[in-house]
Design an enzyme around this catalytic site. Structure first.
Site, PDB file in Angstrom:
ATOM      1  N   ASP A  22      17.597 -30.362   2.930  1.00 13.68           N
ATOM      2  CA  ASP A  22      16.449 -29.579   2.744  1.00 13.68           C
ATOM      3  C   ASP A  22      15.413 -30.258   3.586  1.00 13.68           C
ATOM      4  O   ASP A  22      14.967 -31.416   3.119  1.00 13.68           O
ATOM      5  CB  ASP A  22      16.150 -29.790   1.311  1.00 13.68           C
ATOM      6  CG  ASP A  22      16.916 -28.896   0.386  1.00 13.68           C
ATOM      7  OD1 ASP A  22      17.475 -29.358  -0.614  1.00 13.68           O
ATOM      8  OD2 ASP A  22      16.961 -27.637   0.815  1.00 13.68           O
ATOM      9  N   GLY A  49      10.067 -26.564  -2.228  1.00 12.39           N
ATOM     10  CA  GLY A  49       9.454 -27.687  -2.318  1.00 12.39           C
ATOM     11  C   GLY A  49       9.766 -29.004  -3.128  1.00 12.39           C
ATOM     12  O   GLY A  49       9.817 -30.037  -2.645  1.00 12.39           O
ATOM     13  N   PHE A  50      10.787 -28.587  -4.372  1.00 12.51           N
ATOM     14  CA  PHE A  50      11.172 -29.681  -5.009  1.00 12.51           C
ATOM     15  C   PHE A  50      12.477 -29.242  -5.870  1.00 12.51           C
ATOM     16  O   PHE A  50      12.707 -28.162  -6.084  1.00 12.51           O
ATOM     17  CB  PHE A  50      10.169 -29.768  -6.202  1.00 12.51           C
ATOM     18  CG  PHE A  50       8.684 -30.212  -5.597  1.00 12.51           C
ATOM     19  CD1 PHE A  50       7.904 -29.116  -5.521  1.00 12.51           C
ATOM     20  CD2 PHE A  50       8.576 -31.514  -5.149  1.00 12.51           C
ATOM     21  CE1 PHE A  50       6.582 -29.502  -4.881  1.00 12.51           C
ATOM     22  CE2 PHE A  50       7.391 -31.885  -4.804  1.00 12.51           C
ATOM     23  CZ  PHE A  50       6.421 -30.873  -4.488  1.00 12.51           C
ATOM     24  N   GLY A  67      15.045 -29.370  -9.139  1.00 15.69           N
ATOM     25  CA  GLY A  67      14.869 -29.610 -10.933  1.00 15.69           C
ATOM     26  C   GLY A  67      13.829 -28.546 -11.474  1.00 15.69           C
ATOM     27  O   GLY A  67      13.496 -28.578 -12.477  1.00 15.69           O
ATOM     28  N   ASP A 105      19.330 -20.208  -3.726  1.00 17.42           N
ATOM     29  CA  ASP A 105      18.970 -21.594  -3.720  1.00 17.42           C
ATOM     30  C   ASP A 105      17.707 -22.010  -4.973  1.00 17.42           C
ATOM     31  O   ASP A 105      16.541 -21.317  -4.758  1.00 17.42           O
ATOM     32  CB  ASP A 105      18.437 -22.039  -2.452  1.00 17.42           C
ATOM     33  CG  ASP A 105      18.215 -23.673  -2.276  1.00 17.42           C
ATOM     34  OD1 ASP A 105      17.401 -23.925  -1.316  1.00 17.42           O
ATOM     35  OD2 ASP A 105      18.506 -24.465  -3.137  1.00 17.42           O
ATOM     36  N   GLY A 106      18.143 -22.869  -5.925  1.00 21.18           N
ATOM     37  CA  GLY A 106      17.060 -23.293  -6.812  1.00 21.18           C
ATOM     38  C   GLY A 106      17.326 -23.060  -8.302  1.00 21.18           C
ATOM     39  O   GLY A 106      17.877 -21.810  -8.667  1.00 21.18           O
ATOM     40  N   GLY A 119      21.406 -28.570  -6.625  1.00 18.46           N
ATOM     41  CA  GLY A 119      21.036 -30.155  -6.508  1.00 18.46           C
ATOM     42  C   GLY A 119      21.012 -30.910  -7.860  1.00 18.46           C
ATOM     43  O   GLY A 119      21.907 -31.428  -8.257  1.00 18.46           O
TER      44      GLY A 119
END
Ligand code: DX5
Length: 228
Positions: A37, A144-145, A147, A178-179, A200
């Site tokens: 990322d 951007g993050f 979790g 993704d996410g 992740g």
């Protein structure tokens, strides 16, 4: 034609002080490739991996690397990420004024090009470049993050992308999400048409370890995948 399920870790939760061991651990856990990322602090409010960091991890695994470029100027740095060992570069449609040229340039560097869509961006943004890519990434969080919570309302968009690709005969072009991918969300994403699943925090925090996480995600996704 149904593309095989691929389980791909985001390296964002890794211990950055031991990235070489981390990617070797991921290979041992049975992941299909590794996603980096890349964040520039502008396109997204976070800052992560320069090409030299990725190059330092390159010699610790034979797995393919993809760079998810959450940056405003992918053209400026694309060659450096290819030289660092990334065989696929994913650029955001929202960041590229000349998306067709950006994707064409990535292919001319010997890498495969892919395009990502933020949650609010319609599929029509990539309709005219589908012949230039090997994958569409539908973000299931705002980038951007790690979790963050999975945005299930992206599933119809995944289905729309898959249908648009198949209608053009682009059956071998992948759909990635993704996410927020976990044991609770992976089946919905796979049933909608995604075959490449990024995880992740859930993969890294699995009580049974990374290999158990990969096996669980793969089995749930395969069971949910639409047949034929
Ligand atoms: C977010 C990144 C994702 C994120 C996934 O901008 O693109 O790859 O790290 O992490 P989880 O699985 O924790 O949502």
């Amino acid at each position: 034609m149904t593309l095989p399920i691929q389980i791909v870790p985001s390296v964002l939760p890794a211990d950055f002080a031991r990235l070489g061991e981390e990617v070797a651990d991921l290979e041992a856990a049975g992941v299909d490739h590794i996603q980096w990322d890349v964040m520039d602090g502008q396109f997204v409010p976070n800052l992560t991996f320069g090409p030299d960091v990725i190059a330092s991890a390159r010699r610790h695994t034979s797995l393919p690397f993809e760079a998810h470029l959450m940056v405003y100027t992918p053209d400026v740095m694309a060659q450096q990420y290819v030289d660092a060992g990334c065989s696929r570069l994913i650029v955001h449609a929202e960041a590229c004024t000349h998306l067709h040229r950006t994707l064409t340039n990535i292919s001319s560097m010997g890498a495969t090009a892919a395009v990502a869509l933020n949650p609010a961006t319609p599929v029509s943004a990539v309709e005219h470049v589908l012949d230039l890519i090997d994958m569409v990434l539908v973000m299931t969080v705002n980038p951007g993050f790690g979790g963050q919570g999975y945005i299930a309302t992206m599933e119809p968009k995944v289905t729309e992308v898959r249908a648009m690709l198949d209608a053009r005969g682009l059956h071998d072009v992948h759909v990635e999400v993704d996410g927020g991918i976990s044991s609770a969300t992976v089946a919905g994403a796979a049933a909608a048409g995604a075959n490449v699943l990024i995880s992740g925090s859930w993969l890294y925090n699995h009580p049974g370890g990374k290999a158990a996480a990969v096996t669980e995600l793969r089995q749930l996704a395969q069971a949910a995948q639409p047949t034929g």
